[in-house]
Design a protein around this motif. Structure first.
Motif, PDB file in Angstrom:
ATOM      1  N   GLU A  87       0.823  -1.205   0.000  1.00  0.00           N
ATOM      2  CA  GLU A  87       0.000   0.000   0.000  1.00  0.00           C
ATOM      3  C   GLU A  87       0.864   1.266   0.000  1.00  0.00           C
ATOM      4  N   ALA A  88       2.055   1.195   0.570  1.00  0.00           N
ATOM      5  CA  ALA A  88       2.972   2.339   0.500  1.00  0.00           C
ATOM      6  C   ALA A  88       3.480   2.538  -0.923  1.00  0.00           C
ATOM      7  N   MET A  89       3.803   1.442  -1.616  1.00  0.00           N
ATOM      8  CA  MET A  89       4.279   1.553  -2.996  1.00  0.00           C
ATOM      9  C   MET A  89       3.192   2.136  -3.909  1.00  0.00           C
ATOM     10  N   ALA A  90       1.947   1.959  -3.530  1.00  0.00           N
ATOM     11  CA  ALA A  90       0.831   2.472  -4.333  1.00  0.00           C
ATOM     12  C   ALA A  90       0.792   3.997  -4.357  1.00  0.00           C
ATOM     13  N   ARG A  91       1.528   4.647  -3.482  1.00  0.00           N
ATOM     14  CA  ARG A  91       1.515   6.111  -3.452  1.00  0.00           C
ATOM     15  C   ARG A  91       2.064   6.711  -4.736  1.00  0.00           C
ATOM     16  N   THR A  92       2.929   5.962  -5.422  1.00  0.00           N
ATOM     17  CA  THR A  92       3.471   6.470  -6.685  1.00  0.00           C
ATOM     18  C   THR A  92       3.179   5.538  -7.856  1.00  0.00           C
ATOM     19  N   ASP A  93       2.339   4.535  -7.636  1.00  0.00           N
ATOM     20  CA  ASP A  93       2.010   3.591  -8.709  1.00  0.00           C
ATOM     21  C   ASP A  93       0.514   3.311  -8.684  1.00  0.00           C
ATOM     22  N   SER A  94      -0.203   3.885  -9.642  1.00  0.00           N
ATOM     23  CA  SER A  94      -1.656   3.744  -9.674  1.00  0.00           C
ATOM     24  C   SER A  94      -2.108   2.346 -10.068  1.00  0.00           C
ATOM     25  N   ALA A  95      -1.154   1.480 -10.449  1.00  0.00           N
ATOM     26  CA  ALA A  95      -1.498   0.099 -10.765  1.00  0.00           C
ATOM     27  C   ALA A  95      -1.674  -0.741  -9.508  1.00  0.00           C
ATOM     28  N   LEU A  96      -1.401  -0.144  -8.346  1.00  0.00           N
ATOM     29  CA  LEU A  96      -1.600  -0.815  -7.064  1.00  0.00           C
ATOM     30  C   LEU A  96      -2.666  -0.069  -6.274  1.00  0.00           C
ATOM     31  N   PRO A  97      -3.377  -0.767  -5.400  1.00  0.00           N
ATOM     32  CA  PRO A  97      -4.413  -0.102  -4.623  1.00  0.00           C
ATOM     33  C   PRO A  97      -3.858   0.605  -3.397  1.00  0.00           C
ATOM     34  N   ALA A  98      -4.494   1.690  -3.015  1.00  0.00           N
ATOM     35  CA  ALA A  98      -4.098   2.377  -1.789  1.00  0.00           C
ATOM     36  C   ALA A  98      -4.457   1.551  -0.568  1.00  0.00           C
ATOM     37  N   SER A  99      -5.439   0.672  -0.729  1.00  0.00           N
ATOM     38  CA  SER A  99      -5.804  -0.228   0.367  1.00  0.00           C
ATOM     39  C   SER A  99      -6.536  -1.429  -0.202  1.00  0.00           C
ATOM     40  N   PHE A 100      -6.413  -2.547   0.487  1.00  0.00           N
ATOM     41  CA  PHE A 100      -7.125  -3.761   0.152  1.00  0.00           C
ATOM     42  C   PHE A 100      -8.290  -3.957   1.126  1.00  0.00           C
ATOM     43  N   THR A 101      -9.328  -4.641   0.670  1.00  0.00           N
ATOM     44  CA  THR A 101     -10.464  -4.985   1.520  1.00  0.00           C
ATOM     45  C   THR A 101     -10.417  -6.476   1.840  1.00  0.00           C
ATOM     46  N   TYR A 102     -10.497  -6.804   3.114  1.00  0.00           N
ATOM     47  CA  TYR A 102     -10.443  -8.208   3.516  1.00  0.00           C
ATOM     48  C   TYR A 102     -11.741  -8.904   3.126  1.00  0.00           C
ATOM     49  N   ALA A 103     -11.616  -9.985   2.366  1.00  0.00           N
ATOM     50  CA  ALA A 103     -12.786 -10.722   1.882  1.00  0.00           C
ATOM     51  C   ALA A 103     -13.001 -12.036   2.624  1.00  0.00           C
ATOM     52  N   GLY A 104     -12.119 -12.376   3.562  1.00  0.00           N
ATOM     53  CA  GLY A 104     -12.334 -13.539   4.400  1.00  0.00           C
ATOM     54  C   GLY A 104     -11.625 -14.789   3.931  1.00  0.00           C
ATOM     55  N   VAL A 105     -11.927 -15.874   4.613  1.00  0.00           N
ATOM     56  CA  VAL A 105     -11.350 -17.182   4.295  1.00  0.00           C
ATOM     57  C   VAL A 105     -12.239 -17.877   3.277  1.00  0.00           C
ATOM     58  N   LYS A 106     -11.650 -18.389   2.219  1.00  0.00           N
ATOM     59  CA  LYS A 106     -12.387 -19.087   1.165  1.00  0.00           C
ATOM     60  C   LYS A 106     -11.951 -20.556   1.139  1.00  0.00           C
TER      61      LYS A 106
END
Length: 317
Positions: free
Chosen positions: A112-131
């Motif tokens: 998420e820190a690398m995403a500050r200068t790379d729009s191909a990465l998310p600023a944050s991920f959402t936890y979707a749980g155990v699958k």
């Protein structure tokens, strides 16, 4: 000349449809799927040159284990006052839930820190749980947490609009080529169940784990988990586009050379005096002690494991 009202409505409807198609096709978002296999949380930078700035690629990071066998989960190498972020939670030893959580949090902190200068990465991920659990497909899926075999056929999932993380727990130091094949196949064939976009076409499969135990002139890094990943990607055509993995520059199988941009390599590894500035030593610095007390980045050669100029073999073009 005035357009008839019905014609105008039709024109507007077609324009809206075209705009929607353009968005789905990648003008404003990904239009193809890249699978990125990460042996341990901190290896992802080893194939960064193939994924940075790739806004057209929806990246699925397939992390194989929790890095839970590291010595530093029992004795963190955290250097206070240097800019390093301490492990969170403070790990209570190898194979413990606190160790797994600390490794997981370092991974997402770095991404998420690398995403500050790379729009191909998310600023944050959402936890979707155990699958899962998912079908073993006849594979022995087994990790050894300082004892008996533990078979875990589930995965934890995090999602975003440009990337997802599917995190397995196959055992740090225990991963086999068959388990790597199982993990990749499971993700490829269960995108809906995993909550990942299942409409994008498959584009490529990238192994983000440098391996070299053969060729001189490069960092000698022959970790068994990395070797298992290389074996799986070299020998098995997953029918998802070309397959690549990073290797020594003197490997005769090298067919592609890419460089991480200086901007992003600085973002990852920059050091100012004794201060950790780059996000890799900031988030992963606790995984090394002594001198220098962090994993450095090699800007121009392959003398150490993390290098900017990356060499890949390519299979199944």
């Amino acid at each position: 000349m005035k357009r008839p009202r019905a014609t105008l409505i039709m024109v507007l409807a077609v324009a809206a449809a075209l705009a929607a198609c353009t968005f789905q096709a990648g003008a404003n978002g990904p239009n193809k799927m890249s699978y990125v296999v990460v042996p341990h949380p901190d290896d992802e930078i080893q194939a960064w040159s193939l994924i940075e700035n790739s806004t057209g690629n929806y990246k699925v990071f397939i992390v194989l284990n929790r890095g839970e066998q590291t010595f530093y989960c029992g004795s963190p190498g955290y250097d206070e006052g240097t800019g390093e972020i301490p492990p969170d939670p403070w790990p209570q030893g190898k194979w413990t839930p606190s160790c797994e959580s600390a490794r997981t949090n370092s991974f997402f902190g770095f991404m998420e820190a690398m995403a500050r200068t790379d729009s191909a990465l998310p600023a944050s991920f959402t936890y979707a749980g155990v699958k899962g659990p998912f079908d073993s497909l006849g594979t022995q899926v087994c990790r050894f947490d300082d004892g008996d075999c533990v078979s875990d056929l589930t995965a934890e999932v995090w999602t975003s609009h440009v990337a997802a993380v599917v995190w397995f727990n196959l055992g740090d130091g225990d991963v086999t080529a068959d388990e790597v094949k199982w993990a990749i196949t499971t993700v490829r064939d269960n995108r809906t169940a995993l909550g990942i976009n299942d409409t994008l076409r498959n584009h490529n499969l990238i192994g983000a784990g440098y391996w070299n135990g053969t060729y001189p002139g490069c960092s000698d890094y022959a970790h068994a988990d990395h070797g298992a990943m290389h074996e799986a990607l070299w020998n098995t055509d997953f029918d998802v586009g070309y397959q690549a993995a990073p290797t020594c520059k003197n490997d005769p199988n090298v067919t592609r050379i890419e460089e991480v941009t200086y901007e992003h390599f600085h973002d990852a590894f920059e050091i100012s005096g004794n201060t950790r500035v780059g996000w890799h030593p900031v988030h992963y610095g606790w995984l090394l002690s002594g001198d220098p007390g962090y994993w450095p980045g090699d800007y121009e050669s392959q003398d150490i494991e993390f290098h900017r100029i990356q060499h890949f073999w390519i299979r199944f073009r």
